[in-house]
Design a protein around this motif. Sequence first.
Motif, PDB file in Angstrom:
ATOM      1  N   PHE A   1       0.834  -1.205   0.000  1.00 13.27           N
ATOM      2  CA  PHE A   1       0.000   0.000   0.000  1.00 13.27           C
ATOM      3  C   PHE A   1       0.871   1.257   0.000  1.00 13.27           C
ATOM      4  N   SER A   2       1.860   1.286   0.861  1.00 18.43           N
ATOM      5  CA  SER A   2       2.716   2.471   0.948  1.00 18.43           C
ATOM      6  C   SER A   2       3.533   2.645  -0.333  1.00 18.43           C
ATOM      7  N   GLY A   3       3.985   1.548  -0.922  1.00 21.60           N
ATOM      8  CA  GLY A   3       4.728   1.633  -2.168  1.00 21.60           C
ATOM      9  C   GLY A   3       3.894   2.150  -3.314  1.00 21.60           C
ATOM     10  N   SER A   4       2.586   1.859  -3.264  1.00 20.40           N
ATOM     11  CA  SER A   4       1.692   2.282  -4.331  1.00 20.40           C
ATOM     12  C   SER A   4       1.091   3.659  -4.091  1.00 20.40           C
ATOM     13  N   TRP A   5       0.815   3.982  -2.811  1.00 18.55           N
ATOM     14  CA  TRP A   5      -0.002   5.164  -2.542  1.00 18.55           C
ATOM     15  C   TRP A   5       0.706   6.306  -1.827  1.00 18.55           C
ATOM     16  N   ILE A   6       1.824   6.074  -1.192  1.00 18.42           N
ATOM     17  CA  ILE A   6       2.466   7.153  -0.426  1.00 18.42           C
ATOM     18  C   ILE A   6       3.509   7.856  -1.280  1.00 18.42           C
ATOM     19  N   ALA A   7       3.487   9.188  -1.254  1.00 17.32           N
ATOM     20  CA  ALA A   7       4.388  10.007  -2.057  1.00 17.32           C
ATOM     21  C   ALA A   7       5.836   9.777  -1.640  1.00 17.32           C
ATOM     22  N   ASP A   8       6.730   9.855  -2.613  1.00 17.22           N
ATOM     23  CA  ASP A   8       8.153   9.620  -2.341  1.00 17.22           C
ATOM     24  C   ASP A   8       8.686  10.571  -1.270  1.00 17.22           C
ATOM     25  N   ASN A   9       8.207  11.824  -1.281  1.00 14.51           N
ATOM     26  CA  ASN A   9       8.747  12.797  -0.328  1.00 14.51           C
ATOM     27  C   ASN A   9       8.260  12.577   1.098  1.00 14.51           C
ATOM     28  N   ALA A  10       7.327  11.648   1.292  1.00 12.54           N
ATOM     29  CA  ALA A  10       6.822  11.378   2.650  1.00 12.54           C
ATOM     30  C   ALA A  10       7.659  10.335   3.383  1.00 12.54           C
ATOM     31  N   PHE A  11       8.435   9.546   2.657  1.00 10.17           N
ATOM     32  CA  PHE A  11       9.137   8.439   3.298  1.00 10.17           C
ATOM     33  C   PHE A  11      10.218   8.907   4.271  1.00 10.17           C
ATOM     34  N   ALA A  12      10.877  10.010   3.932  1.00  5.92           N
ATOM     35  CA  ALA A  12      11.904  10.527   4.845  1.00  5.92           C
ATOM     36  C   ALA A  12      11.276  10.949   6.170  1.00  5.92           C
ATOM     37  N   VAL A  13      10.111  11.579   6.099  1.00  4.40           N
ATOM     38  CA  VAL A  13       9.392  11.978   7.317  1.00  4.40           C
ATOM     39  C   VAL A  13       8.966  10.740   8.093  1.00  4.40           C
ATOM     40  N   MET A  14       8.486   9.724   7.395  1.00  8.85           N
ATOM     41  CA  MET A  14       8.083   8.477   8.045  1.00  8.85           C
ATOM     42  C   MET A  14       9.239   7.844   8.804  1.00  8.85           C
ATOM     43  N   GLN A  15      10.424   7.896   8.224  1.00  9.51           N
ATOM     44  CA  GLN A  15      11.596   7.325   8.901  1.00  9.51           C
ATOM     45  C   GLN A  15      11.912   8.091  10.189  1.00  9.51           C
ATOM     46  N   GLU A  16      11.796   9.413  10.132  1.00 11.15           N
ATOM     47  CA  GLU A  16      12.024  10.220  11.332  1.00 11.15           C
ATOM     48  C   GLU A  16      10.999   9.899  12.405  1.00 11.15           C
ATOM     49  N   ILE A  17       9.740   9.785  11.985  1.00  5.52           N
ATOM     50  CA  ILE A  17       8.666   9.492  12.946  1.00  5.52           C
ATOM     51  C   ILE A  17       8.851   8.100  13.533  1.00  5.52           C
ATOM     52  N   ASP A  18       9.260   7.160  12.718  1.00  2.38           N
ATOM     53  CA  ASP A  18       9.515   5.801  13.209  1.00  2.38           C
ATOM     54  C   ASP A  18      10.605   5.818  14.285  1.00  2.38           C
ATOM     55  N   LYS A  19      11.638   6.602  14.062  1.00  7.39           N
ATOM     56  CA  LYS A  19      12.720   6.718  15.044  1.00  7.39           C
ATOM     57  C   LYS A  19      12.195   7.295  16.356  1.00  7.39           C
ATOM     58  N   ILE A  20      11.325   8.315  16.252  1.00  4.22           N
ATOM     59  CA  ILE A  20      10.734   8.925  17.455  1.00  4.22           C
ATOM     60  C   ILE A  20       9.832   7.930  18.173  1.00  4.22           C
ATOM     61  N   GLN A  21       8.999   7.238  17.417  1.00  2.00           N
ATOM     62  CA  GLN A  21       8.064   6.271  18.016  1.00  2.00           C
ATOM     63  C   GLN A  21       8.822   5.166  18.751  1.00  2.00           C
ATOM     64  N   LYS A  22       9.875   4.675  18.155  1.00  2.00           N
ATOM     65  CA  LYS A  22      10.662   3.625  18.813  1.00  2.00           C
ATOM     66  C   LYS A  22      11.361   4.174  20.050  1.00  2.00           C
TER      67      LYS A  22
END
Length: 315
Positions: free
Chosen positions: A257-278
């Motif tokens: 789903f993310s590969g098909s529907w999420i914009a390329d420029n959102a993945f960097a933000v997702m990685q930052e948020i994942d780091k914060i969540q962990k």
Amino acid sequence: MKLQTNISFGKEHRPLDYDSKLLLLGSCFVENIGQKLNYYKFREIQNPLGILFHPRAIERLILRAVNEEAFDEKDIFFLNERWHCFEAHSELSNASPELMIEQLNRALRQTSEGLTTASHIVITLGTAWVYRLIETDKLVANCHKVPQKKFLKELLSVNEVTESLEATVALIRSVNPEATIIFTVSPVRHLKDGFTENQRSKAHLIAGLHQIVEPRKKLHYFPSYELVMDELRDYRFFKEDMIHPNDTAVNYIWEKFSGSWIADNAFAVMQEIDKIQKGMAHRPFDPGSEQHKEFLKKLEVLKDRIRDRHPHIEF
């Protein structure tokens, strides 16, 4: 996990980013993907009236929201020491009729807000089997353990599924012409109906749904059902009940789903948020240590960086 696949996802659509707003309605896929979207802090509203399994229930909710048709005393009933609503999931049931109605109308306002402001609306269909309350001749979204003899069980035809979805799309378009609508079919099998009956149900949903899918009209299909049934197709991808996809399967669907529907420029933000969540989930051996205090300070810096760019994000 890498599998050979012939499943098409398509790329001609408006992708999701951190300016997007989502409304998710329907069956269990909503909860699975909704939890991922929530984890990564996308702006989303999930099933205000709880899980809705069939097309008519979703259509009815959207009709009520668009028409601003508030719930009142005639819409609830008392059974087993609680008040219930045939249009809502049992998670909204309450011992107080006043609180029940208040909850229902709050959920309705939330749905209305989502319908009018969403850039993307995800609708997941679970079953084509429906129950008609004999007393009122109306289809219900949830039976709430009312005796089965009070209902007639019916299978929506392919044409009835299509007609319901066409009505749903028209209602959404009346308040939000620009929304991208993503349809999907839940991979959760309704085996209480029986194996054959479940297959008939899913077949009707898929056939009826594909009568209206048209990417040029912002009406898309995401193949969650096919991913589980045709790519994973093994009981090791299910929970112990052998019905619900397990975490491995959910992660696989999310990857697609993310590969098909999420914009390329959102993945960097997702990685930052994942780091914060962990980091927030981390349980220190010594909470009072200087090392941990320094760790928390760095975590706050990361949060502030995210909030500076995306003020709506809260941790």
